[in-house]
Design a protein around this motif. Sequence first.
Motif, PDB file in Angstrom:
ATOM      1  N   ASP A   1       1.121  -1.351   0.201  1.00 23.04           N
ATOM      2  CA  ASP A   1      -0.093  -0.146   0.503  1.00 23.04           C
ATOM      3  C   ASP A   1       0.956   0.943  -0.187  1.00 23.04           C
ATOM      4  OD1 ASP A   1      -2.003  -1.301   0.032  1.00 23.04           O
ATOM      5  OD2 ASP A   1      -2.786  -1.203   1.953  1.00 23.04           O
ATOM      6  N   VAL A   2       0.100   2.286  -0.423  1.00 22.26           N
ATOM      7  CA  VAL A   2       0.743   3.521   0.044  1.00 22.26           C
ATOM      8  C   VAL A   2       0.837   4.743   0.703  1.00 22.26           C
ATOM      9  CG1 VAL A   2       1.473   3.802  -3.071  1.00 22.26           C
ATOM     10  CG2 VAL A   2      -0.558   4.678  -1.828  1.00 22.26           C
ATOM     11  N   VAL A   3       1.119   5.486   1.111  1.00 25.24           N
ATOM     12  CA  VAL A   3       0.749   6.763   2.476  1.00 25.24           C
ATOM     13  C   VAL A   3       0.807   7.828   1.703  1.00 25.24           C
ATOM     14  CG1 VAL A   3       2.029   4.921   3.739  1.00 25.24           C
ATOM     15  CG2 VAL A   3       3.025   7.040   2.817  1.00 25.24           C
ATOM     16  N   ALA A   4      -0.189   8.241   2.946  1.00 19.99           N
ATOM     17  CA  ALA A   4      -0.126   9.945   2.300  1.00 19.99           C
ATOM     18  C   ALA A   4       1.069  10.931   1.788  1.00 19.99           C
ATOM     19  CB  ALA A   4      -1.628  10.641   3.399  1.00 19.99           C
ATOM     20  N   MET A   5       1.394  11.417   0.566  1.00 21.10           N
ATOM     21  CA  MET A   5       2.311  12.602   0.850  1.00 21.10           C
ATOM     22  C   MET A   5       2.295  13.483   1.811  1.00 21.10           C
ATOM     23  SD  MET A   5       2.627  12.991  -3.859  1.00 21.10           S
ATOM     24  CE  MET A   5       3.863  12.315  -4.361  1.00 21.10           C
ATOM     25  N   PRO A   6       3.887  13.655   2.360  1.00 17.12           N
ATOM     26  CA  PRO A   6       3.028  14.824   3.094  1.00 17.12           C
ATOM     27  C   PRO A   6       2.707  16.181   2.443  1.00 17.12           C
ATOM     28  CG  PRO A   6       5.638  14.525   3.430  1.00 17.12           C
ATOM     29  CD  PRO A   6       4.723  13.788   2.332  1.00 17.12           C
ATOM     30  N   LYS A   7       2.821  17.054   2.679  1.00 13.89           N
ATOM     31  CA  LYS A   7       2.131  18.703   2.510  1.00 13.89           C
ATOM     32  C   LYS A   7       3.414  19.326   2.088  1.00 13.89           C
ATOM     33  CE  LYS A   7      -1.879  22.085   1.580  1.00 13.89           C
ATOM     34  NZ  LYS A   7      -2.780  22.664   2.620  1.00 13.89           N
ATOM     35  N   PHE A   8       3.534  19.997   0.927  1.00 16.00           N
ATOM     36  CA  PHE A   8       4.717  20.707   1.012  1.00 16.00           C
ATOM     37  C   PHE A   8       5.478  19.783   0.553  1.00 16.00           C
ATOM     38  CE2 PHE A   8       2.238  23.513   3.287  1.00 16.00           C
ATOM     39  CZ  PHE A   8       1.853  24.360   2.294  1.00 16.00           C
ATOM     40  N   LEU A   9       5.606  18.469   0.128  1.00 17.81           N
ATOM     41  CA  LEU A   9       7.007  17.543  -0.147  1.00 17.81           C
ATOM     42  C   LEU A   9       7.310  18.281  -1.865  1.00 17.81           C
ATOM     43  CD1 LEU A   9       8.404  14.900  -0.201  1.00 17.81           C
ATOM     44  CD2 LEU A   9       6.414  13.541  -1.147  1.00 17.81           C
ATOM     45  N   ARG A  10       8.271  18.080  -2.023  1.00 11.63           N
ATOM     46  CA  ARG A  10       9.097  18.937  -3.090  1.00 11.63           C
ATOM     47  C   ARG A  10      10.367  17.428  -3.857  1.00 11.63           C
ATOM     48  NH1 ARG A  10       8.463  22.503   0.016  1.00 11.63           N
ATOM     49  NH2 ARG A  10       8.390  25.034  -1.009  1.00 11.63           N
ATOM     50  N   ILE A  11       9.432  17.109  -4.786  1.00 14.83           N
ATOM     51  CA  ILE A  11      10.513  16.053  -5.979  1.00 14.83           C
ATOM     52  C   ILE A  11      10.776  16.561  -6.682  1.00 14.83           C
ATOM     53  CG2 ILE A  11      10.659  13.237  -6.637  1.00 14.83           C
ATOM     54  CD1 ILE A  11       8.455  12.831  -4.632  1.00 14.83           C
ATOM     55  N   ILE A  12      12.218  17.045  -7.713  1.00 17.00           N
ATOM     56  CA  ILE A  12      12.941  16.704  -8.840  1.00 17.00           C
ATOM     57  C   ILE A  12      13.558  15.048  -8.887  1.00 17.00           C
ATOM     58  CG2 ILE A  12      14.273  17.690  -9.824  1.00 17.00           C
ATOM     59  CD1 ILE A  12      15.622  19.359  -7.280  1.00 17.00           C
ATOM     60  N   THR A  13      12.804  15.343 -10.182  1.00 14.38           N
ATOM     61  CA  THR A  13      13.233  13.617 -11.072  1.00 14.38           C
ATOM     62  C   THR A  13      13.658  14.390 -12.181  1.00 14.38           C
ATOM     63  OG1 THR A  13      12.858  11.724 -11.643  1.00 14.38           O
ATOM     64  CG2 THR A  13      11.188  13.238 -12.433  1.00 14.38           C
ATOM     65  N   GLY A  14      14.706  13.868 -12.942  1.00 12.42           N
ATOM     66  CA  GLY A  14      16.193  14.122 -13.590  1.00 12.42           C
ATOM     67  C   GLY A  14      16.888  14.750 -13.190  1.00 12.42           C
ATOM     68  N   ASP A  15      17.668  15.138 -13.955  1.00 15.74           N
ATOM     69  CA  ASP A  15      19.201  15.862 -13.533  1.00 15.74           C
ATOM     70  C   ASP A  15      19.266  16.774 -13.986  1.00 15.74           C
ATOM     71  OD1 ASP A  15      21.175  16.963 -11.874  1.00 15.74           O
ATOM     72  OD2 ASP A  15      22.044  15.199 -12.077  1.00 15.74           O
ATOM     73  N   ALA A  16      19.095  18.332 -13.861  1.00 13.92           N
ATOM     74  CA  ALA A  16      19.253  19.059 -15.565  1.00 13.92           C
ATOM     75  C   ALA A  16      21.146  19.288 -15.725  1.00 13.92           C
ATOM     76  CB  ALA A  16      19.169  20.540 -14.606  1.00 13.92           C
ATOM     77  N   LYS A  17      21.907  18.660 -14.609  1.00 16.17           N
ATOM     78  CA  LYS A  17      22.999  18.996 -15.173  1.00 16.17           C
ATOM     79  C   LYS A  17      24.191  17.998 -15.350  1.00 16.17           C
ATOM     80  CE  LYS A  17      24.084  23.166 -11.974  1.00 16.17           C
ATOM     81  NZ  LYS A  17      23.947  23.367 -10.725  1.00 16.17           N
ATOM     82  N   ALA A  18      22.664  16.812 -15.868  1.00 16.83           N
ATOM     83  CA  ALA A  18      22.893  15.048 -16.136  1.00 16.83           C
ATOM     84  C   ALA A  18      24.413  14.967 -17.028  1.00 16.83           C
ATOM     85  CB  ALA A  18      22.173  14.153 -17.052  1.00 16.83           C
ATOM     86  N   PHE A  19      24.881  16.386 -17.893  1.00 12.74           N
ATOM     87  CA  PHE A  19      25.521  16.089 -19.062  1.00 12.74           C
ATOM     88  C   PHE A  19      26.697  15.892 -18.469  1.00 12.74           C
ATOM     89  CE2 PHE A  19      27.646  18.723 -22.595  1.00 12.74           C
ATOM     90  CZ  PHE A  19      28.655  17.001 -22.968  1.00 12.74           C
ATOM     91  N   THR A  20      27.040  16.950 -17.081  1.00 14.79           N
ATOM     92  CA  THR A  20      28.288  17.203 -16.250  1.00 14.79           C
ATOM     93  C   THR A  20      28.469  16.265 -15.876  1.00 14.79           C
ATOM     94  OG1 THR A  20      27.532  19.483 -15.511  1.00 14.79           O
ATOM     95  CG2 THR A  20      29.302  19.112 -17.467  1.00 14.79           C
TER      96      THR A  20
END
Length: 504
Positions: free
Chosen positions: A345-364
């Motif tokens: 099962d999943v649980v609720a995300m907390p409010k204002f949880l921040r997630i970044i997926t991927g990497d804007a600097k993955a080339f370097t």
Amino acid sequence: MGRTSRKRRSTLATRMTIASAALLLGGGGLVAVNVYASAHENSADGQDAGSGTQQTQQTQQVATIDCPDVGAQLSDVPGGARDKVDGELATLDTQITQAYKRLSTTRDAAARDPRFVQNSIMEPLKKNRGAILERIRLEMERRGGQAPDGMNDMAECTAQPQEGEQQPPDGQGDGSDQGGGDQAGGDQGGDDQQQGNGGQAGNGPLAADFADITKVQPNVQKPQNGDNASTGTFTTRCGVNDNKKFNTDNIIVAPGVTNGAHHLHDYVGNQDNDAFSSNDDLANADTTCQNQGDKSTYYWPVLRLQDGTEDFDADKDGGGKEGNVGKVLQAQKASIKFAGSPQSDVVAMPKFLRIITGDAKAFTNGTANANAHWSCTGFEDRQLTDKYPLCPDGSKVVRSFAFQSCWDGQNIDSANHRTHVAFADQAGNCPQNFKAIPQLKMRLVYDVQTPTIENGQVKNPFAVDGFPEQLHKPITDHDDFINVFDDATMQKVVDCINKGDRCT
């Protein structure tokens, strides 16, 4: 940010002198430079390259300078120091813009003096980075923390060769204007203009950054559901940014810093998202989502068509001033769905949880955090991370993102914006002490003409916005999310997923 590993050093590059540069990274990244034969280089037949006909410029090459990504190494910053540290990290990133302007207006000087780039660019860069790193260290210690060992070593950047298409020397091309050497972005008016590193602004993409999707083998694998899998989904419909809400801020990575992203973002959902938005601002904002219980913010770098068009930000920070040029493309579809866990099962995300997926600097930075995928409609069983897709007639470009689905159970963010969340393993299990949360999955569809590749050059390419030094590589694609569901709606999300229902 398209390579899948560090490029090997070129023996050619060791025989050449750095003569001019297009890009320079401050926070962590590359310098793309044009290099020419040294005045005293010996040719293959033994003649001095500085005499007679050997004085002609060699075909332009692209070299790089790789700077450590400081922010990625700061996993344990005291809470009271985070705002100050984030600001200092943003200053490191801003050095790219300053250095780009410096280099783009001093190419003649660099061509005359083999040491110009090292003396006038690299050494001052190291000194300036060192001062910022010292301020970060002092701020962390003042707040009771400790900087990582070897942080001072992150001040120095190293030169690396960059493989890619070779471009004709100035004046020996097809007769088109290759872009004024004194302009940061060069001439952006021609449909087929590519400078030393390709692209409308001379910093990518290259033909090598594209792949024919019909020649890619199916490669999508999904974990098998276990006995306790949560199989439901919750879909939220938030539009495709018809409101034209754009900015070059990043409230997660660079709060309080204007142009902290150095590239343009599309926004759907929350309509009060900029560098200065507080959690209260987000909670009280309007939303484009049909379900008004979802005021979350969903944002990603825009996709542009580099066809010679100048858009509204052609002369602005984060836009043309930093190599992000061309027509901003609006997605035809932006699908936002939350899914369950194959194992629990999943649980609720907390409010204002921040997630970044991927990497804007993955080339370097390398590919460890690269997670965005590129494909075409009708071919989504095959996904690319380090190439843009060339789609056949009738097929459209697809960007897809699957966010981290495990949460540490305590924090809504972390110092490097990554360690408070994690990906499940191949079987779908979360790391020890992490909890499964609804997994955000996004799919963006674009109707864009397929670029053509002729004589090793790409014409009318599309490319994702990014930091200038990342050269518009597809592997730098990324997506950002802040959870601003109200409690009742988040509970509905969890209940739907855990019961196996399909909800909106």
